[in-house]
Design a protein around this motif. Structure first.
Motif, mmCIF file in Angstrom:
data_model
loop_
_atom_site.group_PDB
_atom_site.id
_atom_site.type_symbol
_atom_site.label_atom_id
_atom_site.label_comp_id
_atom_site.label_asym_id
_atom_site.label_seq_id
_atom_site.Cartn_x
_atom_site.Cartn_y
_atom_site.Cartn_z
ATOM 1 N N SER A 10 0.843 -1.190 0.000
ATOM 2 C CA SER A 10 0.000 0.000 0.000
ATOM 3 C C SER A 10 0.876 1.235 0.000
ATOM 4 O O SER A 10 1.998 1.225 0.512
ATOM 5 C CB SER A 10 -0.903 0.011 1.236
ATOM 6 N N ARG A 14 -1.672 4.989 3.429
ATOM 7 C CA ARG A 14 -2.939 4.508 2.885
ATOM 8 C C ARG A 14 -3.281 3.154 3.504
ATOM 9 O O ARG A 14 -2.438 2.273 3.615
ATOM 10 C CB ARG A 14 -2.859 4.372 1.369
ATOM 11 N N ARG A 373 -12.204 1.027 -2.778
ATOM 12 C CA ARG A 373 -11.395 0.839 -3.982
ATOM 13 C C ARG A 373 -11.994 1.542 -5.202
ATOM 14 O O ARG A 373 -11.673 1.183 -6.338
ATOM 15 C CB ARG A 373 -11.277 -0.655 -4.310
ATOM 16 N N LEU A 374 -12.848 2.481 -4.993
ATOM 17 C CA LEU A 374 -13.526 3.144 -6.111
ATOM 18 C C LEU A 374 -12.567 3.581 -7.214
ATOM 19 O O LEU A 374 -12.878 3.517 -8.399
ATOM 20 C CB LEU A 374 -14.300 4.357 -5.600
ATOM 21 N N GLN A 375 -11.390 4.038 -6.802
ATOM 22 C CA GLN A 375 -10.435 4.544 -7.797
ATOM 23 C C GLN A 375 -9.920 3.444 -8.710
ATOM 24 O O GLN A 375 -9.333 3.728 -9.764
ATOM 25 C CB GLN A 375 -9.253 5.237 -7.101
ATOM 26 N N ALA A 376 -10.154 2.172 -8.342
ATOM 27 C CA ALA A 376 -9.672 1.055 -9.153
ATOM 28 C C ALA A 376 -10.680 0.609 -10.197
ATOM 29 O O ALA A 376 -10.413 -0.333 -10.946
ATOM 30 C CB ALA A 376 -9.310 -0.125 -8.244
ATOM 31 N N ARG A 380 -14.462 4.205 -17.393
ATOM 32 C CA ARG A 380 -15.120 5.391 -16.815
ATOM 33 C C ARG A 380 -16.319 4.992 -15.939
ATOM 34 O O ARG A 380 -17.283 5.739 -15.796
ATOM 35 C CB ARG A 380 -15.576 6.303 -17.955
ATOM 36 N N ALA A 382 -16.459 4.749 -12.785
ATOM 37 C CA ALA A 382 -16.582 5.506 -11.535
ATOM 38 C C ALA A 382 -17.607 6.628 -11.670
ATOM 39 O O ALA A 382 -18.244 7.009 -10.683
ATOM 40 C CB ALA A 382 -15.235 6.082 -11.124
ATOM 41 N N HIS A 383 -17.803 7.144 -12.877
ATOM 42 C CA HIS A 383 -18.728 8.269 -13.066
ATOM 43 C C HIS A 383 -20.158 7.920 -12.665
ATOM 44 O O HIS A 383 -20.752 8.600 -11.824
ATOM 45 C CB HIS A 383 -18.683 8.747 -14.521
ATOM 46 N N VAL A 386 -20.267 6.831 -8.727
ATOM 47 C CA VAL A 386 -20.224 7.980 -7.805
ATOM 48 C C VAL A 386 -21.536 8.756 -7.897
ATOM 49 O O VAL A 386 -22.068 9.232 -6.885
ATOM 50 C CB VAL A 386 -19.017 8.887 -8.123
ATOM 51 N N ALA A 422 -14.344 -3.179 -8.901
ATOM 52 C CA ALA A 422 -13.039 -2.654 -8.513
ATOM 53 C C ALA A 422 -12.136 -3.729 -7.920
ATOM 54 O O ALA A 422 -10.919 -3.527 -7.815
ATOM 55 C CB ALA A 422 -13.210 -1.514 -7.502
ATOM 56 N N ARG A 425 -10.180 -4.865 -10.930
ATOM 57 C CA ARG A 425 -10.121 -3.839 -11.987
ATOM 58 C C ARG A 425 -10.942 -4.223 -13.212
ATOM 59 O O ARG A 425 -10.548 -4.003 -14.362
ATOM 60 C CB ARG A 425 -8.677 -3.541 -12.384
#
Length: 452
Positions: A10, A14, A373-376, A380, A382-383, A386, A422, A425
């Protein structure tokens, strides 16, 4: 040891993914237990009128073991075969197979208490079908609809569910009746088929936003959604489908060159989302999901698609207004009716927490664990995910959704479900998490006889 293997570490400061997932699951679990315990006391005092707080239903005296065999078997088949078959399917076959699997899972859960229970919720005197005989036609219904939301001297008010929604929901059942698909059995069948098609719509959107591999990974996840419990025999299943297909068309519009197909997709998406506004007032926050999808495209494509979608919405609004229904008047009347009912009597503090715990239950533990882990998320995705999170928080903060969100928030849930992609991925969803998703639905079914 393979010399090419690199240990995963990590970033400094984090929280490791496994620890973050455990923390998210632990927090949700603690909140769920708390609202269940407090809710039992509030329900006993007649302050919630939910029956199985924070869910709407009745706590079972006995577990229906025999009835659970069918959904348990369906879940096992989908978990084992879903990930193997989905990657082999093309852009048309995959959404169709996903919808079929979702329908099978939904039907299996609905049949736990036997075939007679399938359409039983639609026979309630508070549901839509009770008011279908009062509709003479769309042209006579729309001008006077808002006037019959609140009981007045000399006039009969609409039933609870009809009064709580714009006229499009009642018209949907009236039209089905006019073409020979009337009655609770046909209504239940239509809701399962239409509601399950939302899984296909989201699979189409995932392919557009993140590619075929992510779409294949999403298929078993969408098919085994815990919220399938409230798709069968809930009119909100139709609202789920309309919003999902509208959003899917927007996803296609912003990920294609500005050709005729992109134009038709944006207009069609706007038309469906505009229609949703006349099915449920609760779909207003879905605009945040739509905005997230538009932002997933480049600036030029987003602006073009937004303008076309707005035109599609405007066509629907103009048509309803010209026919005699003014949306703000209907919403104002519904707020008055809502203030007279149980919803307004429920504690805002309790339901604000309980609603979010129920949303986690309906979306499933895989979603809760993957939130850190949303960023993973691939592409697109995540749009819209979120956007769905923001929509849920807005709906919760509004205070208009005090309980029963397992059905009211159905349109937001499939977009929350995508958060579970996520884990790898977007390449796959681990079988253990798929089993956890199915197990959640089975556990709720075993313990609670849901209202819908």
């Amino acid at each position: 040891m393979d010399s090419t293997a690199v240990p995963t570490r990590s970033a400094p400061g984090r929280t490791p993914p496994s620890r973050a997932a455990a923390l998210a699951l632990g927090s949700w679990g603690a909140a769920l237990v708390t609202v269940v315990l407090i809710g039992r006391g509030l329900d006993a005092r007649g302050e919630l009128h939910l029956g199985a707080a924070p869910l709407s239903g009745q706590v079972r005296d006995d577990v229906p073991w025999a009835g659970l065999l069918l959904p348990a078997g369906a879940a096992a088949v989908l978990v084992v075969l879903g990930a193997r078959i989905a990657p082999r399917l093309g852009p048309v076959a995959l959404p169709c197979a996903t919808a079929a699997a979702a329908a099978a899972w939904t039907l299996a859960l609905a049949l736990v208490d036997g075939p007679a229970s399938l359409a039983a919720p639609l026979t309630s005197p508070h549901d839509y079908l009770a008011d279908v005989p009062r509709v003479d036609g769309a042209w006579s219904l729309l001008p006077s609809f808002a006037d019959q939301v609140v009981a007045r001297a000399g006039a009969e008010a609409w039933t609870t569910h009809v009064a709580g929604h714009p006229p499009g929901a009642l018209l949907m059942f009236w039209w089905a009746d006019r073409v020979g698909l009337g009655g609770p059995a046909w209504a239940a069948a239509l809701l399962i088929v239409v509601g399950s098609s939302a899984a296909a719509a989201v699979a189409v959107a995932v392919r557009a936003l993140a590619g075929p591999a992510a779409a294949a990974a999403s298929s078993p996840l969408l098919a085994l959604a815990p919220y399938a419990l409230w798709v069968a025999t809930s009119a909100d299943a139709a609202f789920l489908a309309v919003s999902a297909w509208g959003a899917a068309l927007l996803a296609v519009a912003v990920t294609r060159p500005p050709d005729r197909r992109a134009t038709a997709s944006a207009l069609g998406g706007g038309g469906l989302l505009g229609s949703g506004l006349y099915l449920s007032y609760g779909l207003v926050p879905f605009g945040v999901v739509a905005a997230g999808l538009l932002l997933a495209g480049g600036r030029a494509r987003a602006l073009r698609a937004a303008a076309l979608a707005a035109a599609g919405v405007l066509v629907v609004v103009t048509a309803y207004t010209a026919a005699g229904f003014w949306w703000p008047d209907g919403f104002a009347a519904t707020r008055t009716r809502w203030a007279q009912g149980w919803g307004s009597q429920r504690s805002f503090g309790y339901t604000a927490v309980g609603n979010l715990a129920v949303a986690g239950l309906a979306a499933g533990p895989a979603v809760v664990a993957a939130l850190p882990r949303l960023q993973a998320l691939p592409g697109r995705l995540a749009h819209p995910s979120v956007g769905a999170l923001v929509a849920v928080l807005l709906a919760d903060a509004s205070g208009m959704s005090r309980g029963e969100v397992e059905r009211i928030w159905l349109p937001f849930l499939p977009w929350l479900l995508l958060v579970a992609l996520a884990f790898d991925r977007g390449k796959s969803v681990p079988r253990g998490w798929l089993l956890g998703q199915a197990g959640t639905a089975l556990a709720v079914t075993a313990l609670v006889r849901t209202t819908w």
